[in-house]
Design an enzyme around this catalytic site. Structure first.
Site, PDB file in Angstrom:
ATOM      1  N   PRO A  26      -3.454  10.626  -7.089  1.00 39.58           N
ATOM      2  CA  PRO A  26      -2.550  10.774  -5.947  1.00 39.58           C
ATOM      3  C   PRO A  26      -3.290  10.732  -4.608  1.00 39.58           C
ATOM      4  CG  PRO A  26      -2.566  12.774  -7.323  1.00 39.58           C
ATOM      5  CD  PRO A  26      -3.442  11.775  -7.998  1.00 39.58           C
ATOM      6  N   GLU A  69      -6.822  18.473 -13.663  1.00 39.13           N
ATOM      7  CA  GLU A  69      -6.776  18.655 -12.202  1.00 39.13           C
ATOM      8  C   GLU A  69      -7.482  17.536 -11.442  1.00 39.13           C
ATOM      9  OE1 GLU A  69      -4.936  21.043 -10.600  1.00 39.13           O
ATOM     10  OE2 GLU A  69      -4.277  21.200 -12.675  1.00 39.13           O
ATOM     11  N   ARG A 129       3.323  -9.802 -13.147  1.00 41.09           N
ATOM     12  CA  ARG A 129       4.417 -10.706 -12.795  1.00 41.09           C
ATOM     13  C   ARG A 129       4.083 -11.610 -11.606  1.00 41.09           C
ATOM     14  NH1 ARG A 129       7.609  -9.234  -9.050  1.00 41.09           N
ATOM     15  NH2 ARG A 129       9.549 -10.073  -9.873  1.00 41.09           N
ATOM     16  N   ASP A 137      11.415 -12.624  -4.539  1.00 40.26           N
ATOM     17  CA  ASP A 137      11.771 -11.238  -4.837  1.00 40.26           C
ATOM     18  C   ASP A 137      11.762 -10.330  -3.624  1.00 40.26           C
ATOM     19  OD1 ASP A 137      12.261 -11.437  -7.413  1.00 40.26           O
ATOM     20  OD2 ASP A 137      10.387 -10.550  -8.115  1.00 40.26           O
TER      21      ASP A 137
END
Ligand code: ADE
Length: 270
Positions: A96, A123, A161, A176
């Site tokens: 993160p 963690e 993709r 897209d």
């Protein structure tokens, strides 16, 4: 012909849960990309590189505190083994704390030879790994997952993709949402009428120019309503600017008429 062209882009996930990837490899476009040698995939168990009877991959943090930290030795050994298999691959830690994954990053990664995706758990991972063994840190959003595996799958999926020949022509990926910074137009398929809602007549008209214009306009409307931030950052074409100007004129007309005769009319008090 280089390795990537011959055997496809190489994705290696380093994880303590390699089985999590099996259903992901086995379905849909990812399956097809593997079968057509457009990509190569493997999930390597970090535990295979851990010492001792219990092959422990985590330990308590120095300095105290809650949670466990991924030990550096098994991770370093796993990264070294993966790098031997795929020396030109980029080594990415899923965390993160990384830079935010988006369409631009997906395009950037799609031109690399391969990716070694290091899936953290607990963690976090020992800082010395982040420092010395990693080329990039990526986050898929501002929330904390229980591990990097899902993030690795998101990246593999979005990058795959974009590889030429994976979708029905390069066109589909380019048209897209996000690639041109507007959302995709509204799509309809059969039946023509569903629970009282009909397919817009224009799509049945066979007039390709009108359909193209309608699609561009619905694209812009949705982007304006759902993601105005995308519109602000987009380099608008002449045609797009004309469409926006037409809305302004239409909206001004409505305001003008309302201010003359509607409940909010200037002459009518409140
Ligand atoms: N690991 C835990 N949370 C994550 C996130 N948001 N993105 C990438 N890897 C993660």
């Amino acid at each position: 012909m280089d390795n990537r062209q011959k055997k496809g882009m190489n994705f290696i996930a380093l994880t303590i849960f390699p089985e999590m990837f099996n259903p992901f490899w086995e379905h849909g476009i990812i399956r097809r990309a593997i079968d057509r040698n457009k990509i190569r995939v493997s999930a390597i168990d970090i535990r295979n590189f851990a010492e001792g009877k219990h092959r422990v991959t985590d330990d308590r943090p120095y300095g105290g505190g809650c949670g466990m930290v991924m030990k550096p030795e098994p991770l370093a050994a796993a990264i070294r083994a993966a790098t031997q298999k795929a020396p030109l691959s980029k080594k990415i830690l899923l965390t993160p704390q990384g830079r935010r994954f988006d369409s631009g990053v997906a395009h950037e990664l799609s031109s690399s030879d391969g990716l070694i995706l290091i899936c953290g758990r607990y963690e976090g991972v020992d800082e010395r790994i982040c420092h010395d063994f990693i080329d990039d840190e990526i986050s898929i959003g501002d929330y904390v997952l229980t591990g990097g595996e899902l993030a690795a799958m998101v990246i593999i999926d979005a990058v795959t993709r974009l590889i030429p020949g994976i979708l029905g022509g390069k066109e589909s990926a380019e048209k897209d949402s996000f690639s041109g910074s507007v959302l995709e137009y509204a799509q309809y398929t059969r039946p023509r009428s569903f629970e009282g809602h009909n397919v817009p007549e224009i799509l049945l008209s066979g007039d390709h120019q009108k359909i193209e214009n309608w699609r561009l306009e619905t694209s812009l409307i949705r982007t304006f309503l759902k993601r105005p931030d995308l519109l602000e950052n987009k380099a608008l074409s002449k045609q797009e600017i004309e469409i926006l100007k037409k809305w302004c004129v239409d909206i001004e007309k409505i305001i003008h008429n309302q201010s003359l005769s509607g409940p909010g009319a200037l002459s009518g008090g409140q």
